[in-house]
Design a protein around this motif. Structure first.
Motif, mmCIF file in Angstrom:
data_model
loop_
_atom_site.group_PDB
_atom_site.id
_atom_site.type_symbol
_atom_site.label_atom_id
_atom_site.label_comp_id
_atom_site.label_asym_id
_atom_site.label_seq_id
_atom_site.Cartn_x
_atom_site.Cartn_y
_atom_site.Cartn_z
ATOM 1 N N MET A 19 60.254 42.584 53.618
ATOM 2 C CA MET A 19 59.582 42.834 54.896
ATOM 3 C C MET A 19 58.236 43.518 54.669
ATOM 4 S SD MET A 19 62.864 44.028 57.161
ATOM 5 C CE MET A 19 61.891 44.583 58.536
ATOM 6 N N ALA A 20 58.194 44.501 53.783
ATOM 7 C CA ALA A 20 56.945 45.205 53.488
ATOM 8 C C ALA A 20 55.928 44.250 52.867
ATOM 9 C CB ALA A 20 57.216 46.378 52.560
ATOM 10 N N ARG A 21 56.378 43.376 51.976
ATOM 11 C CA ARG A 21 55.485 42.411 51.337
ATOM 12 C C ARG A 21 54.874 41.475 52.373
ATOM 13 N NH1 ARG A 21 59.132 40.194 48.238
ATOM 14 N NH2 ARG A 21 59.057 41.915 46.784
ATOM 15 N N GLU A 22 55.706 40.974 53.286
ATOM 16 C CA GLU A 22 55.216 40.059 54.320
ATOM 17 C C GLU A 22 54.222 40.761 55.247
ATOM 18 O OE1 GLU A 22 58.779 38.629 56.133
ATOM 19 O OE2 GLU A 22 59.244 37.294 54.452
ATOM 20 N N GLN A 23 54.520 42.002 55.619
ATOM 21 C CA GLN A 23 53.629 42.757 56.492
ATOM 22 C C GLN A 23 52.286 43.000 55.796
ATOM 23 O OE1 GLN A 23 55.142 46.590 57.582
ATOM 24 N NE2 GLN A 23 53.644 46.871 59.209
ATOM 25 N N PHE A 24 52.324 43.331 54.525
ATOM 26 C CA PHE A 24 51.100 43.571 53.766
ATOM 27 C C PHE A 24 50.263 42.288 53.676
ATOM 28 C CE2 PHE A 24 48.805 43.627 49.710
ATOM 29 C CZ PHE A 24 48.019 44.748 49.904
ATOM 30 N N GLN A 25 50.915 41.159 53.434
ATOM 31 C CA GLN A 25 50.195 39.890 53.340
ATOM 32 C C GLN A 25 49.524 39.539 54.665
ATOM 33 O OE1 GLN A 25 53.262 37.261 51.929
ATOM 34 N NE2 GLN A 25 52.865 37.741 49.779
ATOM 35 N N LYS A 26 50.199 39.778 55.773
ATOM 36 C CA LYS A 26 49.602 39.517 57.088
ATOM 37 C C LYS A 26 48.386 40.412 57.310
ATOM 38 C CE LYS A 26 53.781 38.023 59.481
ATOM 39 N NZ LYS A 26 54.750 38.369 60.519
ATOM 40 N N LYS A 27 48.523 41.696 56.957
ATOM 41 C CA LYS A 27 47.426 42.635 57.133
ATOM 42 C C LYS A 27 46.219 42.220 56.295
ATOM 43 C CE LYS A 27 46.218 47.467 56.540
ATOM 44 N NZ LYS A 27 46.655 48.762 56.052
ATOM 45 N N MET A 28 46.453 41.826 55.064
ATOM 46 C CA MET A 28 45.359 41.416 54.187
ATOM 47 C C MET A 28 44.695 40.139 54.700
ATOM 48 S SD MET A 28 45.114 43.819 52.091
ATOM 49 C CE MET A 28 43.894 43.156 50.992
ATOM 50 N N ALA A 29 45.478 39.199 55.233
ATOM 51 C CA ALA A 29 44.908 37.967 55.779
ATOM 52 C C ALA A 29 44.024 38.268 56.985
ATOM 53 C CB ALA A 29 46.027 37.003 56.160
ATOM 54 N N LEU A 30 44.469 39.151 57.868
ATOM 55 C CA LEU A 30 43.656 39.541 59.023
ATOM 56 C C LEU A 30 42.369 40.229 58.587
ATOM 57 C CD1 LEU A 30 46.370 40.883 61.491
ATOM 58 C CD2 LEU A 30 44.943 38.852 61.777
ATOM 59 N N GLU A 31 42.477 41.069 57.573
ATOM 60 C CA GLU A 31 41.300 41.770 57.074
ATOM 61 C C GLU A 31 40.302 40.786 56.459
ATOM 62 O OE1 GLU A 31 40.547 45.052 53.667
ATOM 63 O OE2 GLU A 31 42.171 45.461 55.087
ATOM 64 N N ARG A 32 40.794 39.809 55.711
ATOM 65 C CA ARG A 32 39.902 38.801 55.133
ATOM 66 C C ARG A 32 39.201 38.001 56.222
ATOM 67 N NH1 ARG A 32 44.078 38.212 51.255
ATOM 68 N NH2 ARG A 32 44.998 36.550 52.496
ATOM 69 N N ARG A 33 39.959 37.636 57.260
ATOM 70 C CA ARG A 33 39.359 36.877 58.369
ATOM 71 C C ARG A 33 38.286 37.687 59.079
ATOM 72 N NH1 ARG A 33 44.547 35.364 61.240
ATOM 73 N NH2 ARG A 33 45.661 34.705 59.412
ATOM 74 N N SER A 34 38.555 38.968 59.321
ATOM 75 C CA SER A 34 37.569 39.792 60.026
ATOM 76 C C SER A 34 36.332 40.017 59.154
ATOM 77 C CB SER A 34 38.170 41.121 60.468
ATOM 78 O OG SER A 34 38.469 41.922 59.361
ATOM 79 N N ASN A 35 36.527 40.196 57.858
ATOM 80 C CA ASN A 35 35.386 40.355 56.952
ATOM 81 C C ASN A 35 34.556 39.076 56.891
ATOM 82 O OD1 ASN A 35 35.970 42.987 56.324
ATOM 83 N ND2 ASN A 35 37.058 42.495 54.431
ATOM 84 N N LYS A 36 35.221 37.945 56.875
ATOM 85 C CA LYS A 36 34.518 36.666 56.835
ATOM 86 C C LYS A 36 33.717 36.463 58.123
ATOM 87 C CE LYS A 36 35.302 31.767 55.994
ATOM 88 N NZ LYS A 36 36.305 30.726 55.740
ATOM 89 N N ALA A 37 34.321 36.786 59.262
ATOM 90 C CA ALA A 37 33.625 36.653 60.545
ATOM 91 C C ALA A 37 32.440 37.613 60.620
ATOM 92 C CB ALA A 37 34.597 36.913 61.695
ATOM 93 N N ARG A 38 32.612 38.826 60.106
ATOM 94 C CA ARG A 38 31.544 39.819 60.103
ATOM 95 C C ARG A 38 30.368 39.345 59.236
ATOM 96 N NH1 ARG A 38 34.048 44.462 58.049
ATOM 97 N NH2 ARG A 38 35.214 44.483 59.978
ATOM 98 N N LYS A 39 30.647 38.753 58.090
ATOM 99 C CA LYS A 39 29.608 38.243 57.219
ATOM 100 C C LYS A 39 28.847 37.100 57.877
ATOM 101 C CE LYS A 39 31.539 39.398 52.724
ATOM 102 N NZ LYS A 39 32.101 38.849 51.472
ATOM 103 N N GLN A 40 29.574 36.255 58.595
ATOM 104 C CA GLN A 40 28.917 35.126 59.269
ATOM 105 C C GLN A 40 27.995 35.615 60.376
ATOM 106 O OE1 GLN A 40 32.082 32.521 60.486
ATOM 107 N NE2 GLN A 40 32.254 31.574 58.466
ATOM 108 N N THR A 41 28.376 36.641 61.121
ATOM 109 C CA THR A 41 27.502 37.154 62.186
ATOM 110 C C THR A 41 26.295 37.869 61.601
ATOM 111 O OG1 THR A 41 28.824 39.199 62.349
ATOM 112 C CG2 THR A 41 29.386 37.391 63.851
ATOM 113 N N ILE A 42 26.462 38.517 60.466
ATOM 114 C CA ILE A 42 25.332 39.201 59.833
ATOM 115 C C ILE A 42 24.332 38.163 59.299
ATOM 116 C CG2 ILE A 42 24.658 40.619 57.852
ATOM 117 C CD1 ILE A 42 27.256 42.206 58.290
ATOM 118 N N GLU A 43 24.833 37.091 58.708
ATOM 119 C CA GLU A 43 23.973 36.058 58.138
ATOM 120 C C GLU A 43 23.257 35.244 59.214
ATOM 121 O OE1 GLU A 43 26.442 33.823 55.555
ATOM 122 O OE2 GLU A 43 26.578 35.407 54.059
ATOM 123 N N SER A 44 23.781 35.192 60.406
ATOM 124 C CA SER A 44 23.193 34.374 61.473
ATOM 125 C C SER A 44 21.965 34.980 62.076
ATOM 126 C CB SER A 44 24.193 34.151 62.593
ATOM 127 O OG SER A 44 25.283 33.441 62.103
#
Length: 69
Positions: free
Chosen positions: A44-69
């Motif tokens: 359960m902890a592993r799955e929760q950590f993976q979800k958190k990391m995926a959300l963080e990667r998505r938000s970082n990717k979106a943040r980079k795209q808005t900065i580059e635009s």
């Protein structure tokens, strides 16, 4: 270096004899239950950590795209 995973082995035992004390049988059952609960908790902890990391990667990717635009 990849961490080595601890292996937990759960033995399935045949029905116990009447000669075994109740306390011994309860201790064995408790140990097996705790080992299973530990495995489930880790998963359960592993799955929760993976979800958190995926959300963080998505938000970082979106943040980079808005900065580059």
């Amino acid at each position: 270096m990849k961490p080595q995973r601890e292996r937990i082995r759960i033995d399935v035992l045949p029905p116990s004899d009447a000669s075994e004390e109740e306390a011994v049988r309860m201790r064995i059952a408790d140990e097996a239950i705790m080992a299973l609960a530990r495995l489930i908790g880790r998963q359960m902890a592993r799955e929760q950590f993976q979800k958190k990391m995926a959300l963080e990667r998505r938000s970082n990717k979106a943040r980079k795209q808005t900065i580059e635009s």
